[in-house]
Design a protein around this motif. Structure first.
Motif, mmCIF file in Angstrom:
data_model
loop_
_atom_site.group_PDB
_atom_site.id
_atom_site.type_symbol
_atom_site.label_atom_id
_atom_site.label_comp_id
_atom_site.label_asym_id
_atom_site.label_seq_id
_atom_site.Cartn_x
_atom_site.Cartn_y
_atom_site.Cartn_z
ATOM 1 N N VAL A 9 -62.619 60.132 -54.916
ATOM 2 C CA VAL A 9 -62.479 59.822 -53.496
ATOM 3 C C VAL A 9 -61.573 60.892 -52.900
ATOM 4 O O VAL A 9 -60.509 61.195 -53.450
ATOM 5 C CB VAL A 9 -61.875 58.423 -53.253
ATOM 6 C CG1 VAL A 9 -61.620 58.217 -51.756
ATOM 7 C CG2 VAL A 9 -62.790 57.337 -53.785
ATOM 8 N N CYS A 10 -61.996 61.475 -51.784
ATOM 9 C CA CYS A 10 -61.221 62.556 -51.191
ATOM 10 C C CYS A 10 -61.123 62.366 -49.677
ATOM 11 O O CYS A 10 -61.846 61.554 -49.076
ATOM 12 C CB CYS A 10 -61.842 63.914 -51.513
ATOM 13 S SG CYS A 10 -63.502 64.164 -50.810
ATOM 14 N N GLY A 11 -60.247 63.116 -49.081
ATOM 15 C CA GLY A 11 -60.103 63.090 -47.635
ATOM 16 C C GLY A 11 -59.205 64.221 -47.181
ATOM 17 O O GLY A 11 -58.377 64.724 -47.955
ATOM 18 N N HIS A 12 -59.377 64.630 -45.945
ATOM 19 C CA HIS A 12 -58.558 65.715 -45.387
ATOM 20 C C HIS A 12 -58.084 65.303 -44.004
ATOM 21 O O HIS A 12 -58.888 64.978 -43.131
ATOM 22 C CB HIS A 12 -59.376 67.011 -45.292
ATOM 23 C CG HIS A 12 -58.558 68.213 -44.940
ATOM 24 N ND1 HIS A 12 -58.230 68.541 -43.648
ATOM 25 C CD2 HIS A 12 -57.971 69.162 -45.727
ATOM 26 C CE1 HIS A 12 -57.503 69.633 -43.628
ATOM 27 N NE2 HIS A 12 -57.326 70.027 -44.880
ATOM 28 N N ALA A 13 -56.768 65.268 -43.819
ATOM 29 C CA ALA A 13 -56.167 64.904 -42.530
ATOM 30 C C ALA A 13 -56.676 63.552 -42.044
ATOM 31 O O ALA A 13 -57.077 63.397 -40.890
ATOM 32 C CB ALA A 13 -56.444 65.992 -41.485
ATOM 33 N N VAL A 14 -56.647 62.560 -42.928
ATOM 34 C CA VAL A 14 -57.150 61.232 -42.571
ATOM 35 C C VAL A 14 -56.096 60.145 -42.721
ATOM 36 O O VAL A 14 -56.039 59.212 -41.914
ATOM 37 C CB VAL A 14 -58.405 60.877 -43.407
ATOM 38 C CG1 VAL A 14 -58.104 60.904 -44.893
ATOM 39 C CG2 VAL A 14 -58.946 59.513 -43.005
ATOM 40 N N LEU A 15 -55.229 60.220 -43.734
ATOM 41 C CA LEU A 15 -54.286 59.134 -43.985
ATOM 42 C C LEU A 15 -53.371 58.874 -42.795
ATOM 43 O O LEU A 15 -52.999 57.721 -42.528
ATOM 44 C CB LEU A 15 -53.433 59.442 -45.225
ATOM 45 C CG LEU A 15 -54.171 59.526 -46.568
ATOM 46 C CD1 LEU A 15 -53.168 59.783 -47.690
ATOM 47 C CD2 LEU A 15 -54.977 58.259 -46.840
ATOM 48 N N HIS A 16 -53.029 59.915 -42.062
ATOM 49 C CA HIS A 16 -52.103 59.714 -40.935
ATOM 50 C C HIS A 16 -52.760 59.001 -39.754
ATOM 51 O O HIS A 16 -52.084 58.610 -38.815
ATOM 52 C CB HIS A 16 -51.485 61.042 -40.482
ATOM 53 C CG HIS A 16 -52.438 61.992 -39.840
ATOM 54 N ND1 HIS A 16 -53.339 62.746 -40.548
ATOM 55 C CD2 HIS A 16 -52.620 62.325 -38.539
ATOM 56 C CE1 HIS A 16 -54.027 63.506 -39.722
ATOM 57 N NE2 HIS A 16 -53.625 63.265 -38.492
ATOM 58 N N HIS A 17 -54.089 58.776 -39.831
ATOM 59 C CA HIS A 17 -54.796 58.005 -38.802
ATOM 60 C C HIS A 17 -54.943 56.526 -39.168
ATOM 61 O O HIS A 17 -55.365 55.730 -38.325
ATOM 62 C CB HIS A 17 -56.205 58.562 -38.591
ATOM 63 C CG HIS A 17 -56.253 59.926 -37.969
ATOM 64 N ND1 HIS A 17 -55.574 60.235 -36.822
ATOM 65 C CD2 HIS A 17 -56.927 61.051 -38.335
ATOM 66 C CE1 HIS A 17 -55.812 61.503 -36.498
ATOM 67 N NE2 HIS A 17 -56.626 62.012 -37.409
ATOM 68 N N ILE A 18 -54.652 56.155 -40.404
ATOM 69 C CA ILE A 18 -54.950 54.807 -40.905
ATOM 70 C C ILE A 18 -53.740 53.893 -40.727
ATOM 71 O O ILE A 18 -52.653 54.211 -41.201
ATOM 72 C CB ILE A 18 -55.349 54.874 -42.392
ATOM 73 C CG1 ILE A 18 -56.592 55.755 -42.568
ATOM 74 C CG2 ILE A 18 -55.601 53.471 -42.935
ATOM 75 C CD1 ILE A 18 -56.936 56.033 -44.021
ATOM 76 N N PRO A 19 -53.906 52.748 -40.063
ATOM 77 C CA PRO A 19 -52.756 51.855 -39.850
ATOM 78 C C PRO A 19 -52.056 51.439 -41.135
ATOM 79 O O PRO A 19 -50.836 51.529 -41.253
ATOM 80 C CB PRO A 19 -53.375 50.648 -39.125
ATOM 81 C CG PRO A 19 -54.559 51.215 -38.413
ATOM 82 C CD PRO A 19 -55.098 52.267 -39.334
ATOM 83 N N ASP A 20 -52.814 50.954 -42.125
ATOM 84 C CA ASP A 20 -52.225 50.491 -43.381
ATOM 85 C C ASP A 20 -52.659 51.436 -44.500
ATOM 86 O O ASP A 20 -53.698 51.250 -45.137
ATOM 87 C CB ASP A 20 -52.681 49.058 -43.682
ATOM 88 C CG ASP A 20 -51.889 48.406 -44.808
ATOM 89 O OD1 ASP A 20 -51.397 49.143 -45.678
ATOM 90 O OD2 ASP A 20 -51.783 47.164 -44.813
ATOM 91 N N VAL A 21 -51.852 52.466 -44.743
ATOM 92 C CA VAL A 21 -52.213 53.502 -45.708
ATOM 93 C C VAL A 21 -52.280 52.942 -47.125
ATOM 94 O O VAL A 21 -53.199 53.264 -47.892
ATOM 95 C CB VAL A 21 -51.217 54.676 -45.640
ATOM 96 C CG1 VAL A 21 -51.536 55.719 -46.709
ATOM 97 C CG2 VAL A 21 -51.247 55.315 -44.260
ATOM 98 N N GLU A 22 -51.327 52.089 -47.487
ATOM 99 C CA GLU A 22 -51.334 51.540 -48.844
ATOM 100 C C GLU A 22 -52.576 50.695 -49.095
ATOM 101 O O GLU A 22 -53.176 50.752 -50.176
ATOM 102 C CB GLU A 22 -50.073 50.716 -49.097
ATOM 103 C CG GLU A 22 -49.944 50.265 -50.546
ATOM 104 C CD GLU A 22 -48.609 49.613 -50.857
ATOM 105 O OE1 GLU A 22 -48.599 48.679 -51.684
ATOM 106 O OE2 GLU A 22 -47.584 50.034 -50.282
ATOM 107 N N LEU A 23 -53.001 49.925 -48.105
ATOM 108 C CA LEU A 23 -54.225 49.142 -48.247
ATOM 109 C C LEU A 23 -55.423 50.057 -48.445
ATOM 110 O O LEU A 23 -56.309 49.774 -49.270
ATOM 111 C CB LEU A 23 -54.426 48.252 -47.022
ATOM 112 C CG LEU A 23 -55.708 47.412 -46.983
ATOM 113 C CD1 LEU A 23 -55.796 46.504 -48.201
ATOM 114 C CD2 LEU A 23 -55.772 46.596 -45.694
ATOM 115 N N ALA A 24 -55.479 51.153 -47.700
ATOM 116 C CA ALA A 24 -56.580 52.104 -47.857
ATOM 117 C C ALA A 24 -56.581 52.716 -49.257
ATOM 118 O O ALA A 24 -57.642 52.903 -49.862
ATOM 119 C CB ALA A 24 -56.479 53.203 -46.799
ATOM 120 N N LEU A 25 -55.412 53.027 -49.778
ATOM 121 C CA LEU A 25 -55.336 53.578 -51.131
ATOM 122 C C LEU A 25 -55.778 52.539 -52.166
ATOM 123 O O LEU A 25 -56.424 52.884 -53.165
ATOM 124 C CB LEU A 25 -53.923 54.061 -51.424
ATOM 125 C CG LEU A 25 -53.465 55.300 -50.631
ATOM 126 C CD1 LEU A 25 -52.003 55.614 -50.932
ATOM 127 C CD2 LEU A 25 -54.344 56.502 -50.941
#
Length: 349
Positions: free
Chosen positions: A166-182
């Motif tokens: 699973v990858c992403g670029h410049a996306v985590l800072h847009h997600i309200p709950d980063v830990e949930l996304a991880l």
């Protein structure tokens, strides 16, 4: 922040003409259609609803995003994407069989990683229907085996143990709950599968980058009011639109990260072999004013010679960052953060 001018339009790189740029691609029947022309009422509502803001902002930008950020799908950006992956992960057995890009945008990271030999097949997801459409179109023109879904990163619409990467670029800072996304990333990964996220702003780096950008915008837009520099000034309507976009951008950019805190978050989500890496210090100090200047002046003033000179400057400063400044500057002062981790279990490619 990337300073990577290209000699040709990104649309040319994948064979998409301006006339054919809105052609139909295969989308999931349950996914909503893009909404690139939000109403005033929708924009007003988005100021109080970050996920609606994400959709409207990125649907609005989808068809021009590659051009705006000088994104291409040729050797230049393949090398950039592969370089970020290698810096974050180090030596790894490749290729992965199936990869997912979270918050794919136009597919920049995954499609270039696939071309760079990192993965065989892929899936793309984004909260923005417009971005998913463009990413799938880019994949189709590149001849890559990719499917896609409009999806919230906090509820990924794929089964457990589906992906090797699973990858992403410049996306985590847009997600309200980063830990949930991880946690969701770990759920859809196979045991031993890896996640890699790059291009995330550090807290310190974001502070100086924003200040430099704001100062450059103010100076450029004021100086170009002078009569003898009027040819270097964008029409006021375009400047006003950019200012409104910047205001909405402040709504969609939710986080900055300390590298150590990012590592703790990934471990708390359940990942092992977690490592955060940072890059771009001198390159960011140079790149943010350059990018802001380019956004404030007419495109025709920015010649190929100018763009290539800026690209070479960015490469040189990136070399300085990697080979000299990394040894003496604390990692939290660099602009971009990368995070990688592994789902506990049997080793996968």
């Amino acid at each position: 922040m990337k300073q990577e001018p290209t000699e040709a339009s990104p649309r040319d790189a994948v064979g998409i003409s301006a006339e054919s740029g809105r052609e139909d691609v295969k989308v999931h029947p349950d996914d909503p259609a893009p909404n690139p022309h939000a109403t005033e009422a929708e924009v007003e509502a988005a100021l109080k609803d970050t996920k609606l803001a994400q959709v409207l902002y990125h649907d609005w930008e989808a068809e021009t995003y590659d051009d705006k950020w000088s994104i291409s799908y040729d050797e230049r950006c393949i090398d950039y994407a592969r370089g970020r992956f290698d810096l974050a992960v180090g030596p790894a057995p490749l290729p992965y069989e199936r990869a997912l890009e979270l918050g794919c945008g136009t597919g920049f990271f995954l499609l270039n990683l696939m071309q760079g030999g990192v993965a065989k097949t892929g899936s793309v997801t984004d909260l923005s229907p417009g971005m998913v459409k463009v990413a799938l179109r880019n994949a189709e023109h590149l001849g890559l085996d990719v499917d896609g879904r409009v999806a919230d990163a906090e509820t990924i619409p794929y089964d457990d143990d589906t992906f090797d990467l699973v990858c992403g670029h410049a996306v985590l800072h847009h997600i309200p709950d980063v830990e949930l996304a991880l946690k969701e990333c770990l759920r859809v990964l196979k045991p031993g599968g890896r996640f890699v996220f790059a291009g995330e702003p550090t807290t310190v780096g974001n502070f100086y980058a924003r200040k430099l950008g704001q100062l450059t915008w103010k100076v450029t837009t004021e100086v170009t009011k002078l009569p003898f520099l009027s040819g270097w000034r964008r029409p006021q309507t375009e400047l006003d639109e950019s200012s409104r976009a910047a205001a909405l951008e402040a709504v969609v950019d939710l986080h900055t990260f300390d590298p150590s805190d990012l590592e703790k978050m990934a471990k708390s989500a359940g990942a092992v072999d977690v490592k955060a890496t940072t890059e771009e210090f001198a390159a960011a100090l140079w790149g943010w004013p350059v990018r802001t200047f380019e956004a404030a002046v007419p495109d025709e003033k920015l010649t190929i010679g100018y763009r290539m000179a800026q690209y070479r400057a960015w490469l040189g400063l990136s070399w300085l960052d990697e080979n000299v400044l990394r040894k003496v500057v604390p990692r939290e002062f660099f602009y971009n953060a990368m995070i990688t981790g592994v789902k506990p279990g049997a080793v996968q490619k």
